[in-house]
Design a protein around this motif. Structure first.
Motif, PDB file in Angstrom:
ATOM      1  N   ASN A 153       0.843  -1.185   0.000  1.00 21.82           N
ATOM      2  CA  ASN A 153       0.000   0.000   0.000  1.00 21.82           C
ATOM      3  C   ASN A 153       0.880   1.238   0.000  1.00 21.82           C
ATOM      4  O   ASN A 153       1.924   1.252   0.647  1.00 21.82           O
ATOM      5  CB  ASN A 153      -0.885   0.071   1.250  1.00 21.82           C
ATOM      6  N   TYR A 154       0.452   2.252  -0.705  1.00 14.14           N
ATOM      7  CA  TYR A 154       1.114   3.548  -0.669  1.00 14.14           C
ATOM      8  C   TYR A 154       0.159   4.506   0.011  1.00 14.14           C
ATOM      9  O   TYR A 154      -0.999   4.621  -0.391  1.00 14.14           O
ATOM     10  CB  TYR A 154       1.434   4.033  -2.082  1.00 14.14           C
ATOM     11  N   VAL A 155       0.622   5.192   1.053  1.00 13.93           N
ATOM     12  CA  VAL A 155      -0.235   6.084   1.820  1.00 13.93           C
ATOM     13  C   VAL A 155       0.220   7.521   1.613  1.00 13.93           C
ATOM     14  O   VAL A 155       1.393   7.841   1.805  1.00 13.93           O
ATOM     15  CB  VAL A 155      -0.201   5.738   3.329  1.00 13.93           C
ATOM     16  N   LEU A 156      -0.711   8.369   1.203  1.00 17.07           N
ATOM     17  CA  LEU A 156      -0.452   9.795   1.033  1.00 17.07           C
ATOM     18  C   LEU A 156      -1.285  10.537   2.072  1.00 17.07           C
ATOM     19  O   LEU A 156      -2.514  10.371   2.115  1.00 17.07           O
ATOM     20  CB  LEU A 156      -0.821  10.240  -0.380  1.00 17.07           C
ATOM     21  N   ARG A 157      -0.631  11.317   2.897  1.00 18.50           N
ATOM     22  CA  ARG A 157      -1.343  12.041   3.946  1.00 18.50           C
ATOM     23  C   ARG A 157      -2.272  13.084   3.338  1.00 18.50           C
ATOM     24  O   ARG A 157      -1.919  13.768   2.384  1.00 18.50           O
ATOM     25  CB  ARG A 157      -0.347  12.709   4.886  1.00 18.50           C
ATOM     26  N   GLY A 158      -3.453  13.206   3.916  1.00 18.50           N
ATOM     27  CA  GLY A 158      -4.438  14.141   3.401  1.00 18.50           C
ATOM     28  C   GLY A 158      -4.149  15.595   3.729  1.00 18.50           C
ATOM     29  O   GLY A 158      -4.725  16.494   3.135  1.00 18.50           O
ATOM     30  N   ASN A 159      -3.229  15.854   4.668  1.00 21.89           N
ATOM     31  CA  ASN A 159      -2.939  17.233   5.053  1.00 21.89           C
ATOM     32  C   ASN A 159      -1.636  17.738   4.428  1.00 21.89           C
ATOM     33  O   ASN A 159      -1.080  18.730   4.868  1.00 21.89           O
ATOM     34  CB  ASN A 159      -2.868  17.360   6.576  1.00 21.89           C
ATOM     35  N   LYS A 160      -1.141  17.053   3.411  1.00 21.62           N
ATOM     36  CA  LYS A 160       0.105  17.428   2.764  1.00 21.62           C
ATOM     37  C   LYS A 160      -0.095  17.476   1.257  1.00 21.62           C
ATOM     38  O   LYS A 160      -0.788  16.637   0.695  1.00 21.62           O
ATOM     39  CB  LYS A 160       1.191  16.402   3.109  1.00 21.62           C
ATOM     40  N   GLU A 161       0.521  18.469   0.602  1.00 22.87           N
ATOM     41  CA  GLU A 161       0.483  18.543  -0.864  1.00 22.87           C
ATOM     42  C   GLU A 161       1.686  17.816  -1.429  1.00 22.87           C
ATOM     43  O   GLU A 161       2.788  17.932  -0.894  1.00 22.87           O
ATOM     44  CB  GLU A 161       0.500  20.003  -1.331  1.00 22.87           C
ATOM     45  N   TYR A 162       1.459  17.072  -2.497  1.00 26.75           N
ATOM     46  CA  TYR A 162       2.526  16.318  -3.147  1.00 26.75           C
ATOM     47  C   TYR A 162       2.689  16.802  -4.572  1.00 26.75           C
ATOM     48  O   TYR A 162       1.697  17.016  -5.273  1.00 26.75           O
ATOM     49  CB  TYR A 162       2.191  14.820  -3.164  1.00 26.75           C
ATOM     50  N   GLU A 163       3.919  16.964  -5.006  1.00 26.03           N
ATOM     51  CA  GLU A 163       4.189  17.313  -6.399  1.00 26.03           C
ATOM     52  C   GLU A 163       3.857  16.096  -7.272  1.00 26.03           C
ATOM     53  O   GLU A 163       4.171  14.962  -6.885  1.00 26.03           O
ATOM     54  CB  GLU A 163       5.664  17.690  -6.580  1.00 26.03           C
ATOM     55  N   PRO A 164       3.241  16.311  -8.432  1.00 27.66           N
ATOM     56  CA  PRO A 164       2.876  15.177  -9.298  1.00 27.66           C
ATOM     57  C   PRO A 164       4.051  14.254  -9.629  1.00 27.66           C
ATOM     58  O   PRO A 164       3.899  13.041  -9.624  1.00 27.66           O
ATOM     59  CB  PRO A 164       2.329  15.853 -10.560  1.00 27.66           C
ATOM     60  N   ASN A 165       5.240  14.831  -9.896  1.00 26.37           N
ATOM     61  CA  ASN A 165       6.372  13.968 -10.257  1.00 26.37           C
ATOM     62  C   ASN A 165       6.801  13.090  -9.086  1.00 26.37           C
ATOM     63  O   ASN A 165       7.264  11.966  -9.279  1.00 26.37           O
ATOM     64  CB  ASN A 165       7.541  14.779 -10.812  1.00 26.37           C
ATOM     65  N   LEU A 166       6.625  13.560  -7.836  1.00 23.05           N
ATOM     66  CA  LEU A 166       6.942  12.737  -6.664  1.00 23.05           C
ATOM     67  C   LEU A 166       5.974  11.561  -6.546  1.00 23.05           C
ATOM     68  O   LEU A 166       6.384  10.434  -6.271  1.00 23.05           O
ATOM     69  CB  LEU A 166       6.913  13.579  -5.386  1.00 23.05           C
ATOM     70  N   VAL A 167       4.701  11.820  -6.785  1.00 21.92           N
ATOM     71  CA  VAL A 167       3.696  10.744  -6.736  1.00 21.92           C
ATOM     72  C   VAL A 167       3.968   9.729  -7.839  1.00 21.92           C
ATOM     73  O   VAL A 167       3.912   8.522  -7.618  1.00 21.92           O
ATOM     74  CB  VAL A 167       2.258  11.314  -6.842  1.00 21.92           C
ATOM     75  N   GLN A 168       4.284  10.211  -9.053  1.00 21.69           N
ATOM     76  CA  GLN A 168       4.614   9.294 -10.148  1.00 21.69           C
ATOM     77  C   GLN A 168       5.814   8.433  -9.791  1.00 21.69           C
ATOM     78  O   GLN A 168       5.816   7.227 -10.039  1.00 21.69           O
ATOM     79  CB  GLN A 168       4.904  10.071 -11.429  1.00 21.69           C
ATOM     80  N   GLN A 169       6.813   9.042  -9.197  1.00 24.15           N
ATOM     81  CA  GLN A 169       8.029   8.293  -8.806  1.00 24.15           C
ATOM     82  C   GLN A 169       7.692   7.274  -7.727  1.00 24.15           C
ATOM     83  O   GLN A 169       8.101   6.108  -7.814  1.00 24.15           O
ATOM     84  CB  GLN A 169       9.092   9.272  -8.318  1.00 24.15           C
TER      85      GLN A 169
END
Length: 162
Positions: A139-155
């Motif tokens: 599982n990959y968990v992304l916190r809801g209170n943080k913004e992520y750059e698209p290229n970081l999510v893709q990586q």
């Protein structure tokens, strides 16, 4: 609701190389300049000539009227097995989640055997679940209170564009 019949032509797609979304009722339309704005990437797109000649506030193509549209494509290149992505809001009562689990199980049982299936759940966090692995679940968990750059999510997900 959907149009009475499948549309017998290719969908109008966003011109952004990394997007390719389809024209839909959630797009902003500039009737003067005959442009539409993609709600996913905010790219500005010109309507095809046939659309541009006839479109106005009273004369909209089916794609801008109906939230669900089926296309009957004249030719479909072999793109591999079908892919299905389930996106689930888990901020619900236990009873509703139980009913949803039953519905998802029924839907999964109806899919072709060679289907690719993805699951994303969201609530306080967004979780991308990798399915199809025996034993260890990924599982990959992304916190809801943080913004992520698209290229970081893709990586992180291993799905960067070539």
């Amino acid at each position: 609701s959907a149009p009475p019949t499948a549309l017998p032509y290719e969908p109008v797609r966003c011109s952004s190389v990394s997007c390719n979304a389809v024209l839909n009722p959630y797009c902003q339309v500039d009737f003067r300049s005959k442009l539409w704005v993609c709600p996913f990437c905010t790219g500005r797109n010109h309507f095809p000539p046939l659309y541009a000649e006839n479109i106005n506030e009273q004369n909209l193509p089916a794609e801008l009227v109906f939230p669900t549209t089926e296309y009957e494509l004249p030719s479909i290149p072999n793109a591999g097995p079908p892919a299905f992505l389930f996106v689930v809001d888990i901020c619900s009562h236990a009873e509703e989640l139980s009913e949803l689990a039953d519905s998802l199980t029924q839907a999964l049982n109806l899919l072709p055997e060679d289907s690719l299936v993805g699951l994303i759940t969201f609530g306080t966090n967004v979780q991308v679940h990798e399915l199809g692995f025996e034993g260890v679940q990924k599982n990959y968990v992304l916190r809801g209170n943080k913004e992520y750059e698209p290229n970081l999510v893709q990586q992180l997900l291993g799905c960067g564009l070539a």
